[in-house]
Scaffold this active site. Structure first.
Site, PDB file in Angstrom:
ATOM      1  N   TYR A 100       4.880  -9.597  76.544  1.00  0.00           N
ATOM      2  CA  TYR A 100       4.080 -10.761  76.152  1.00  0.00           C
ATOM      3  C   TYR A 100       4.939 -12.009  75.982  1.00  0.00           C
ATOM      4  CZ  TYR A 100       0.559  -7.187  74.922  1.00  0.00           C
ATOM      5  OH  TYR A 100      -0.321  -6.138  74.928  1.00  0.00           O
ATOM      6  N   LYS A 160      10.098   3.789  77.961  1.00  0.00           N
ATOM      7  CA  LYS A 160       9.544   4.153  79.264  1.00  0.00           C
ATOM      8  C   LYS A 160      10.643   3.942  80.294  1.00  0.00           C
ATOM      9  CE  LYS A 160       6.340   5.587  81.979  1.00  0.00           C
ATOM     10  NZ  LYS A 160       5.850   6.987  81.932  1.00  0.00           N
ATOM     11  N   ASP A 194       1.242  -2.292  70.874  1.00  0.00           N
ATOM     12  CA  ASP A 194      -0.115  -2.843  70.798  1.00  0.00           C
ATOM     13  C   ASP A 194      -1.111  -1.714  71.066  1.00  0.00           C
ATOM     14  OD1 ASP A 194      -2.358  -4.429  70.836  1.00  0.00           O
ATOM     15  OD2 ASP A 194      -1.802  -5.585  72.614  1.00  0.00           O
TER      16      ASP A 194
HETATM   17 MN    MN Z   1      -4.088  -5.248  69.985  1.00  0.00          MN
END
Ligand code: MN
Ligand code: NAD
Length: 359
Positions: A138, A189, A246
């Site tokens: 993000y 990951k 998230d």
């Molecule tokens: Mn969220």
């Protein structure tokens, strides 16, 4: 007597219902104790503000928040506006503007809540998820060109920096160290994302050496979803990138019974700027304006705010009131299978804060 300056930003949707409820709880708390006082300032930023001014918050918005001790936030998101406008224009502007790089999300099954994991007992699930909150997926790095043409291209770059990864992993190891089990799971990951996530893993090994008393392990994010469902008791503190955490924290909230309960703190651990506290849920278009939103996620966020301010006794007082209220199914909102309204839950929590002996 301590006075705290609190900024209230309800934002959109049910944010406008749960943030005033959070204020009521803080006011009840201040009435019940002689050592605490709050000065509130209300900011009407969000989608309605956008329709009048073409921005979600004014250009000097951060300056108007800078001197506050903390921010209580509701939600950004409106049925009539694109989500990336509302999210980046308000919540992310504050998170990034105040370098709130640690997003902390506790998960527990509160008393009286019927959670979906039938094979585990409530004690098996006691987690804190630490989300990297300033970069990664993000970071906003990317671009879109040749829109509408066959050669259109779009790129979102997940940018990770050594400084950014180091500081969030240090924060997570430190938080794990402060909890009884002293245990951290680093989510990764690095099998598929072979640059930034490999650096993430390497820095985890380096930072771990600074915390020899913390037991830690690594888990791939996809396997992590299964572990959260199948072996919740093997987890305690969890750290993951912005996107991974998230997603995992919405799963955590669902496993604890409802999105309506889960709180979060956007922290500047260095305390250069105010930190921001908010329920993890969004604007809830399907129930907004009806007085049906569960305010518990906001109340638990208020608890985190009080802890951050160093008011641990007051924080426990609010948490005890929350737990007394969740224990009573007649005070459950619709998301928990009940029929109570936002106002009924809020009144009950305030009553318990003022008179813990009598309900
Ligand atoms: Mn969220
Ligand atoms: P959402 O959290 O708004 O809603 C998901 C579901 O959970 C809905 O059915 C809703 O009714 C229910 N729910 C959520 N909170 C509840 C509560 N307190 N009490 C009872 N039920 C509750 O998620 P969404 O539908 O994905 O997003 C809606 C809007 O909110 C979008 O615009 C999105 O961008 C925004 N959003 C903002 C934030 C934020 O500002 N932090 C977070 C998530 C979503």
């Amino acid at each position: 007597m301590k006075t705290y300056a609190i900024a209230l930003i309800p934002g959109d949707g049910i944010g406008k219902e749960v943030v005033p409820a959070g204020r009521q709880v803080l006011e009840a708390l201040a009435r019940s104790r002689s050592d605490l006082h709050f000065e509130f300032e209300h900011f009407d930023w969000g989608a309605d503000y956008y329709r009048r001014h073409a921005v979600m918050m004014p250009h000097d918005g951060l300056d108007r928040l800078r001197a506050k001790d903390a921010i209580l936030f509701g939600s950004a998101g409106d049925p009539g506006l694109p989500d990336h406008i509302t999210l980046w224009g308000l919540r992310l502007r504050i998170c990034q503007g105040f370098d709130q790089y640690a997003n902390v999300r506790p998960t527990r099954i509160l008393p009286g809540i019927d959670a979906p994991l039938k094979r585990c007992s409530p004690e098996d699930l006691d987690w804190v998820i630490v989300r990297e909150n300033s970069e990664g997926e993000y970071s906003g790095v990317g671009g879109r060109v040749h829109q509408g043409h066959p050669i259109e291209a779009a790129v979102d770059v997940s940018m990770m920096t050594r400084v950014g990864v180091q500081r969030i992993l240090r924060f997570a190891f430190g938080l794990a160290q402060s909890r009884p089990r002293k245990q951290l799971t680093v989510v990764t990951k690095s099998n598929a994302q072979r640059h930034a996530m490999v650096m993430w893993d390497e820095i985890a090994h380096e930072v771990a050496e600074e915390f020899p008393d913390v037991r830690w392990d690594k888990e791939l994010v996809d396997a992590m979803t299964a572990r959260m469902v199948n072996k919740p008791d093997t987890l305690d503190t969890i750290v993951a990138t912005n996107l991974h955490a998230d997603i995992l924290s919405d799963l955590a909230a669902a496993l604890a019974g409802s999105l309506g309960i889960a709180p979060t703190a956007n922290l500047d651990p260095q305390r250069r700027y105010p930190s921001m506290f908010e329920p993890i849920h969004g604007s809830a278009f399907d129930i907004m304006g009806k007085g049906l939103a569960n305010p518990i996620g906001t109340f638990w966020s208020v608890v985190m705010m009080l802890e951050h301010l160093g008011e641990n006794e007051a924080a426990q007082q609010v948490m005890r009131a929350i737990e007394a209220v969740t224990s009573d199914p007649s005070l459950h909102t619709g998301d928990l299978g009940g029929h109570a309204t936002t106002a009924q839950v809020t009144d009950a929590v305030c009553r318990f804060i003022l008179e813990p002996g009598r309900r």
